[in-house]
Write a protein that holds these residues in place. Sequence first.
Motif, PDB file in Angstrom:
ATOM      1  N   THR A  50       0.848  -1.189   0.000  1.00 36.57           N
ATOM      2  CA  THR A  50       0.000   0.000   0.000  1.00 36.57           C
ATOM      3  C   THR A  50       0.886   1.243   0.000  1.00 36.57           C
ATOM      4  O   THR A  50       2.096   1.162   0.212  1.00 36.57           O
ATOM      5  CB  THR A  50      -0.920   0.012   1.227  1.00 36.57           C
ATOM      6  OG1 THR A  50      -0.113   0.032   2.419  1.00 36.57           O
ATOM      7  CG2 THR A  50      -1.813  -1.216   1.256  1.00 36.57           C
ATOM      8  N   ALA A  71      -9.337  -3.387  -5.689  1.00 36.10           N
ATOM      9  CA  ALA A  71     -10.029  -3.493  -4.399  1.00 36.10           C
ATOM     10  C   ALA A  71      -9.585  -4.749  -3.661  1.00 36.10           C
ATOM     11  O   ALA A  71      -9.121  -5.730  -4.253  1.00 36.10           O
ATOM     12  CB  ALA A  71     -11.544  -3.528  -4.607  1.00 36.10           C
ATOM     13  N   PRO A  93     -11.905  -0.355  -1.694  1.00 35.45           N
ATOM     14  CA  PRO A  93     -11.047   0.146  -2.771  1.00 35.45           C
ATOM     15  C   PRO A  93      -9.595   0.231  -2.314  1.00 35.45           C
ATOM     16  O   PRO A  93      -9.305   0.346  -1.119  1.00 35.45           O
ATOM     17  CB  PRO A  93     -11.620   1.543  -3.056  1.00 35.45           C
ATOM     18  CG  PRO A  93     -13.012   1.509  -2.517  1.00 35.45           C
ATOM     19  CD  PRO A  93     -12.993   0.587  -1.349  1.00 35.45           C
ATOM     20  N   ALA A  94      -8.673   0.195  -3.283  1.00 30.89           N
ATOM     21  CA  ALA A  94      -7.241   0.209  -2.964  1.00 30.89           C
ATOM     22  C   ALA A  94      -6.520   1.094  -3.978  1.00 30.89           C
ATOM     23  O   ALA A  94      -5.815   0.606  -4.854  1.00 30.89           O
ATOM     24  CB  ALA A  94      -6.691  -1.204  -2.982  1.00 30.89           C
ATOM     25  N   ALA A  95      -6.693   2.403  -3.833  1.00 34.13           N
ATOM     26  CA  ALA A  95      -6.265   3.336  -4.869  1.00 34.13           C
ATOM     27  C   ALA A  95      -4.758   3.390  -5.061  1.00 34.13           C
ATOM     28  O   ALA A  95      -4.281   3.668  -6.160  1.00 34.13           O
ATOM     29  CB  ALA A  95      -6.793   4.741  -4.533  1.00 34.13           C
ATOM     30  N   ASP A 344     -11.367   3.205   1.421  1.00 36.61           N
ATOM     31  CA  ASP A 344     -10.087   2.741   0.883  1.00 36.61           C
ATOM     32  C   ASP A 344      -9.331   1.954   1.940  1.00 36.61           C
ATOM     33  O   ASP A 344      -9.293   2.332   3.121  1.00 36.61           O
ATOM     34  CB  ASP A 344      -9.244   3.931   0.430  1.00 36.61           C
ATOM     35  CG  ASP A 344      -7.984   3.495  -0.305  1.00 36.61           C
ATOM     36  OD1 ASP A 344      -8.019   3.414  -1.538  1.00 36.61           O
ATOM     37  OD2 ASP A 344      -6.967   3.212   0.370  1.00 36.61           O
ATOM     38  N   HIS A 347      -6.905   3.810   4.050  1.00 39.10           N
ATOM     39  CA  HIS A 347      -7.560   4.732   4.984  1.00 39.10           C
ATOM     40  C   HIS A 347      -8.112   3.990   6.193  1.00 39.10           C
ATOM     41  O   HIS A 347      -8.148   4.538   7.301  1.00 39.10           O
ATOM     42  CB  HIS A 347      -8.684   5.496   4.275  1.00 39.10           C
ATOM     43  CG  HIS A 347      -8.193   6.462   3.250  1.00 39.10           C
ATOM     44  ND1 HIS A 347      -9.019   7.058   2.322  1.00 39.10           N
ATOM     45  CD2 HIS A 347      -6.940   6.932   2.994  1.00 39.10           C
ATOM     46  CE1 HIS A 347      -8.306   7.835   1.534  1.00 39.10           C
ATOM     47  NE2 HIS A 347      -7.050   7.779   1.927  1.00 39.10           N
TER      48      HIS A 347
END
Length: 391
Positions: A50, A71, A93-95, A344, A347
């Motif tokens: 991440t 995601a 989600p995993a931006a 996310d 987050h």
Amino acid sequence: MTRTCRIAIIGGGMAGLAAAAGFDDAGFDVELYERQSYDSKRVNCGEAMTAVSKIPLEPTVENGFLNPLPAMEVEVYDGIDADRHRTGAGTFPAADTYITDRNVVEQSWAEQLSEKGVDIHENQSITRTDFHEFTDEYDLVVDATGQPSLSSKALGTTNEYSGYMVALNSDVEGDFTELYPNSRIILENYTGYSWAFPKTSQRANVGIGWTVSDRPSDYMKALREACKRNGWPVPSQEQTNVAIIPEGPSLDPDRTYLPERSVVRIGDAAGLANRLTGKGISQAVESGFLAAELAKSGQLHTYPDRLYQAMKAEYIFATVVRYFLETRNPQILGAAIRAAAGIDIEHVDRSPSTVLLRLLRRPVLFARIFSRQRVLKRVYGGITNQWGLID
């Protein structure tokens, strides 16, 4: 510290590479010592990264960044038996997340640093005697060797770490088209989880991990059974890597910097990792850059406090969630996952207030979580830096 200071970084994983990049950018004379060769297969754990934008590499396949993760799917079950029931699920989600070939990422980063003039010594296993010599020879030693750290071994203080997790993982080939490009984490009513991180539709990193108190008697059997019940290819023992991961914060924050020895610890050596998931790469990178930033400004003495203030919210949140794994409450955990879905994944860890706001919209669930004395004790322990209270 002045720009003429010499810095020795011991350990060439993600934490050590971040420190090398940070200290080099700050103008220090940097030497990095790695016990293996970057050309060989060094690691296959920590494949999900991440906060990738904080790593100064182009996120290309050539650099090891294979799958820009859309995601993370999270599922909660009430056990591992054939008749288990799913109590909750959510998609996060995993931006800024990639599934990687970590070894390639580290090799690419090391090559970049070498081209910039950083002295990288591969195949250099540093002994305890070497460590003591380094503290005399260099102005600062950055310990990025893992847990327990080389500095702890050299100083005879390995018992200063409070705990760890055991994880098995392996690269496997198979049909992951049903999941790819997403990844999946599965909580199965033990203090740990299993996972599948597809790198392509035909290859993935799969694994399982436990806290020490919950580890099984036969690791490989548990991994095979987890893969079978979740529909993943079963790796051989030869394919499988065993990793030891800190239960962060597993080291007293004040021990991360030893000014009397001119030693600073980063990453796993500093006991940094998410207490729930064991995730520690973004924390390792952050700690390496933070140490360099503070050394540049002459504020290295503030490193312990700055580091743990940055990590504190994540630690507190992780230990609250972990409580419901430890006490076998998959229904509450499943409801919490459903409530937090859509936030996310980074987050969730680093800004847990976003999850708290979601829970406040569900007062019954909020009360079920925070009316428990042991949960409140853990929150209080984290806020007041009394980390022993969260066990």
